[in-house]
Design a protein around this motif. Structure first.
Motif, PDB file in Angstrom:
ATOM      1  N   MET A   1      68.099   4.474  11.355  1.00  0.00           N
ATOM      2  CA  MET A   1      66.712   4.047  11.195  1.00  0.00           C
ATOM      3  C   MET A   1      66.635   2.899  10.194  1.00  0.00           C
ATOM      4  SD  MET A   1      63.398   6.269   9.983  1.00  0.00           S
ATOM      5  CE  MET A   1      63.819   6.173   8.256  1.00  0.00           C
ATOM      6  N   ALA A   2      65.786   1.925  10.486  1.00  0.00           N
ATOM      7  CA  ALA A   2      65.642   0.766   9.610  1.00  0.00           C
ATOM      8  C   ALA A   2      64.885   1.151   8.344  1.00  0.00           C
ATOM      9  CB  ALA A   2      64.909  -0.348  10.340  1.00  0.00           C
ATOM     10  N   LEU A   3      65.406   0.729   7.194  1.00  0.00           N
ATOM     11  CA  LEU A   3      64.693   0.928   5.934  1.00  0.00           C
ATOM     12  C   LEU A   3      63.587  -0.106   5.786  1.00  0.00           C
ATOM     13  CD1 LEU A   3      67.705   1.594   3.513  1.00  0.00           C
ATOM     14  CD2 LEU A   3      66.375   3.238   4.843  1.00  0.00           C
ATOM     15  N   THR A  25      65.596  -7.122   9.781  1.00  0.00           N
ATOM     16  CA  THR A  25      65.791  -5.670   9.748  1.00  0.00           C
ATOM     17  C   THR A  25      66.923  -5.339   8.787  1.00  0.00           C
ATOM     18  OG1 THR A  25      65.074  -5.469  12.048  1.00  0.00           O
ATOM     19  CG2 THR A  25      66.293  -3.622  11.122  1.00  0.00           C
ATOM     20  N   LEU A  26      66.707  -4.325   7.955  1.00  0.00           N
ATOM     21  CA  LEU A  26      67.734  -3.868   7.017  1.00  0.00           C
ATOM     22  C   LEU A  26      68.025  -2.400   7.272  1.00  0.00           C
ATOM     23  CD1 LEU A  26      69.464  -4.582   4.450  1.00  0.00           C
ATOM     24  CD2 LEU A  26      67.611  -3.545   3.118  1.00  0.00           C
ATOM     25  N   LEU A  27      69.303  -2.106   7.538  1.00  0.00           N
ATOM     26  CA  LEU A  27      69.739  -0.727   7.744  1.00  0.00           C
ATOM     27  C   LEU A  27      70.442  -0.219   6.491  1.00  0.00           C
ATOM     28  CD1 LEU A  27      71.266  -1.087  11.339  1.00  0.00           C
ATOM     29  CD2 LEU A  27      68.927  -0.440  10.716  1.00  0.00           C
ATOM     30  N   SER A  65      59.203   6.368   1.765  1.00  0.00           N
ATOM     31  CA  SER A  65      60.079   7.145   0.880  1.00  0.00           C
ATOM     32  C   SER A  65      61.174   6.288   0.251  1.00  0.00           C
ATOM     33  CB  SER A  65      60.726   8.290   1.663  1.00  0.00           C
ATOM     34  OG  SER A  65      61.611   7.782   2.656  1.00  0.00           O
ATOM     35  N   VAL A  66      61.304   5.042   0.709  1.00  0.00           N
ATOM     36  CA  VAL A  66      62.369   4.160   0.228  1.00  0.00           C
ATOM     37  C   VAL A  66      61.946   3.490  -1.079  1.00  0.00           C
ATOM     38  CG1 VAL A  66      63.673   2.058   0.723  1.00  0.00           C
ATOM     39  CG2 VAL A  66      63.300   3.738   2.519  1.00  0.00           C
ATOM     40  N   LYS A  67      62.787   3.626  -2.104  1.00  0.00           N
ATOM     41  CA  LYS A  67      62.529   2.982  -3.391  1.00  0.00           C
ATOM     42  C   LYS A  67      63.255   1.635  -3.424  1.00  0.00           C
ATOM     43  CE  LYS A  67      61.811   7.238  -6.022  1.00  0.00           C
ATOM     44  NZ  LYS A  67      62.250   8.070  -7.167  1.00  0.00           N
ATOM     45  N   ILE A  68      62.476   0.579  -3.640  1.00  0.00           N
ATOM     46  CA  ILE A  68      63.013  -0.782  -3.649  1.00  0.00           C
ATOM     47  C   ILE A  68      62.829  -1.366  -5.042  1.00  0.00           C
ATOM     48  CG2 ILE A  68      62.896  -3.072  -2.609  1.00  0.00           C
ATOM     49  CD1 ILE A  68      61.637  -1.801  -0.147  1.00  0.00           C
TER      50      ILE A  68
END
Length: 488
Positions: A1-3, A25-27, A65-68
């Protein structure tokens, strides 16, 4: 799934198009280098991902949910904060997780069948594993040392230079290890040793990364993909910088072939147009229009091909010159080398880099390949398998057999082969040969002695003294203290 998933992104400042129908797109696990000339939209892409800038149109999809986290060019810190506090301040969540893990582990000693505690312990263990934080204190110490911040650890971070503050911010982010890390020119203000440490940390801990860099060598070592922004258009390439150049060369060749095919098609259609009446019939108006479009495309193609060809030549030349520059910093690079002498395997699957200012001792029992490895460095032996690279520099070699010495010559002839009694040292100083040899414990009467009449220790002293008169960038010494007495 792509972040991260950006679709059909458009961004324009005044009349300048920055991004045009851009897709990105970043995986998980990818390390994407973003390259392009200044002002082409690299930082804008980062800011859109960080929600610091809005796209004019398009879809930005980022898993909530992704912390950047992003390394700013000019990081900001709270007041009255020491360097260590600034780094540890980014690790609050990790420390809380470790404290909770230890408490649960203690509680499980009496509640060993408590499933709620066991599940929570497993979640925390996964989190701590991801952040490589079991030995966090030692990792903090290592980062302080490797980024040359140890001496400033209790100093107010605001008193540091801009480059030092960037290193503090980078250190905290690397230890924090967010789900996605964005880095803008991460190798700025880092010396070659720091860059190597950064590479090792990013690769070992499997960071998911988007980074802007003009350091082609760093890109080649780190990137799993390269994204090029040119005229608002994004092109994605697999692999590092050298792979990017190869793929771009293929694109150029395909463009040239397509143009040749287009010219043949235009020629055929022109022949049809010249047939006169048939071409003027109404039902052929569409074909005529398509022919005119083809002619226009055929006119514009050469300029596009020429532009890409010139850019590629510049990039290839710059990459090669960068590699030469990096090779001056990196003396030797060995990748999975193997070497046997006869039936005996001496070196197996060995990889390392040796950089300027490194001082490395090679140790091991006799006959295990120490001298063989030195001869590989010197180019006297070739590896059986693997890759060996040597930079552009001069090596001074001291060997156990003292092959640089001629037993038939006396010491004066050895140091002054063209006559006279002066010797030039590797630092440019000019000295009388006796004054120089006094440093190696030779009395004046030794100047007329034949080298062949000297003892083993005396020959070693002559060889070392001779070596230090050579202009070299790297010394390779094979048992230099053999036969030497304590004063020497």
């Amino acid at each position: 799934m792509a972040l991260i998933d950006l679709q059909n992104i458009n961004k324009q400042y005044d009349t300048k198009i920055i991004l045009k129908e851009a897709n990105f797109t970043l995986l998980e696990g990818q390390r994407v280098a973003v390259i392009g000339q200044n002002g082409q939209g690299k930082s804008t892409l980062m800011k859109i991902i960080m929600n610091q800038t809005e796209a004019d149109s398009g879809i930005v999809s980022i898993d909530k949910s992704v912390k950047i986290e992003m390394l700013d060019q000019q990081p900001k810190f709270a007041l009255n904060l020491s360097v260590r506090d600034a780094i540890e301040g980014q690790l609050v969540d990790i420390k809380k997780a470790k404290d909770e893990y230890e408490k649960i582990t203690h509680d499980l000693a009496t509640q060993y069948d408590n499933m709620e505690l066991l599940n929570r312990q497993a979640q925390l263990a996964t989190y701590i594993d991801f952040h490589n934080a079991w030995d966090l204190d030692n990792l903090i110490e290592r980062v302080l040392v490797e980024f040359a911040l140890k001496e400033y650890e209790h100093k107010d971070v605001h008193l540091l230079s801009g480059g030092e503050q960037r290193r503090v911010s980078l250190a905290g982010l690397l230890l924090k290890k967010p789900d996605v890390l964005l880095l803008d020119e991460p190798t700025n203000h880092l010396d070659v040793y720091m860059v190597e440490f950064l590479e090792q940390l990013l690769l070992k801990n499997n960071f998911t990364l988007v980074f802007i860099s003009h350091d082609r060598y760093f890109i080649d070592n780190i990137a799993t993909n390269v994204v090029e922004i040119d005229g608002g258009v994004l092109r994605k390439f697999s692999g590092g910088y050298s792979s990017y150049l190869e793929q771009k060369q293929q694109i150029l060749e395909n463009m040239q072939k397509d143009h040749e095919n287009l010219l043949r098609l235009v020629k055929r259609e022109a022949h049809w147009m010249q047939r006169g009446v048939t071409a003027r019939r109404k039902r052929n108006e569409r074909r005529k229009s398509e022919y005119l479009d083809l002619k226009q495309k055929a006119k514009s193609n050469p300029a596009q091909i020429r532009k890409m060809s010139l850019e590629l030549q510049r990039e290839q030349k710059a990459f090669n010159s960068d590699e030469i520059q990096n090779r001056k910093k990196m003396l030797f690079e060995l990748e999975n080398i193997e070497k046997s002498l006869g039936d005996k395997l001496l070196i197996k699957d060995f990889s390392t880099r040796i950089l300027q200012k490194d001082t490395i001792a090679i140790v091991g029992p006799n006959g295990t390949g120490k001298s063989t490895l030195l001869k590989i460095f010197l180019g006297k032996l070739k590896v059986d398998n693997g890759v060996f690279k040597k930079g552009d520099f001069e090596v001074g070699y001291f060997d156990q057999q003292r092959e640089m010495l001629d037993d038939a010559k006396n010491i004066l002839e050895t140091f002054c082969p063209n006559g006279g009694d002066r010797v030039t040292l590797n630092d440019g100083r000019d000295m009388h040969v006796f004054g120089y040899l006094k440093n190696f414990l030779f009395p004046k009467e030794y100047l007329d002695k034949k080298v062949g009449t000297l003892s083993g220790g005396e020959k070693n002293r002559v060889a070392l003294a001779l070596l230090f008169t050579k202009k070299v960038d790297c010394l390779v010494l094979d048992e230099p203290t053999n036969d030497l007495d304590i004063p020497t």
